[in-house]
Write a protein that holds these residues in place. Sequence first.
Motif: not given
Length: 222
Positions: A50-63
Amino acid sequence: MIRTSISLAFAGLLLAAPASATIVGGGVTSGPTGATFYKLDINSAGNFEDTGGTDYGTNDVGNNTFQLPHLFGFDEGQNISLTADVAVNIGSSPLAGGFVASHYVFFDPGPTQDLVGYVDFDSDIFGIATLTAQLFASDWLARSDVDYLNPSLRGLESGQDSVWIDPTNSKRLMVDLRASTPGDYVRVFTEYSPAAAVPLPAGLPLMAGVFAALGWLRRRKS
């Protein structure tokens, strides 16, 4: 001196090409404690960030990959020239012969929660795909670096979720959602995006000058 000028010229050319950034903001007006809007992009590690620099550790969305009480959005295909109309459930269909920019907006809280909020864009909204069939039909505008999971479960529930174009601001998407597993997902289609457009008329002369200087250097060395 000439080498320095060429380096600066290349740097200027890179700076002249703006990043694709057609979601320009958003917010949550009612919802879970601490809920807010986050714009996402894919970072160099291939993960959502996100724009705050948080890495969500995945490129998945929807599950159930987020399971967070926030409203999220990311840009997809930008300023795409259309050869066919794009079907929508709300608003007007982008028409063949024109341009469209696509954006994905979702709420994936895990346990059932309600959220009211908005997402702002840098150009007017054509329409919104809110049902599975229209999301499938527009998946050719999806990002190639994102994995869209559970595609058959995307969309909104009738009578439970609402999204609409703000009648006083055609660049704002309004949302009123109740989501659980696997979340609520919509695709927003906007008009030609000024922020995503690369100013080729301004950049091409600069590039021509760079190549001319490189050619002069080669002739000088020979």
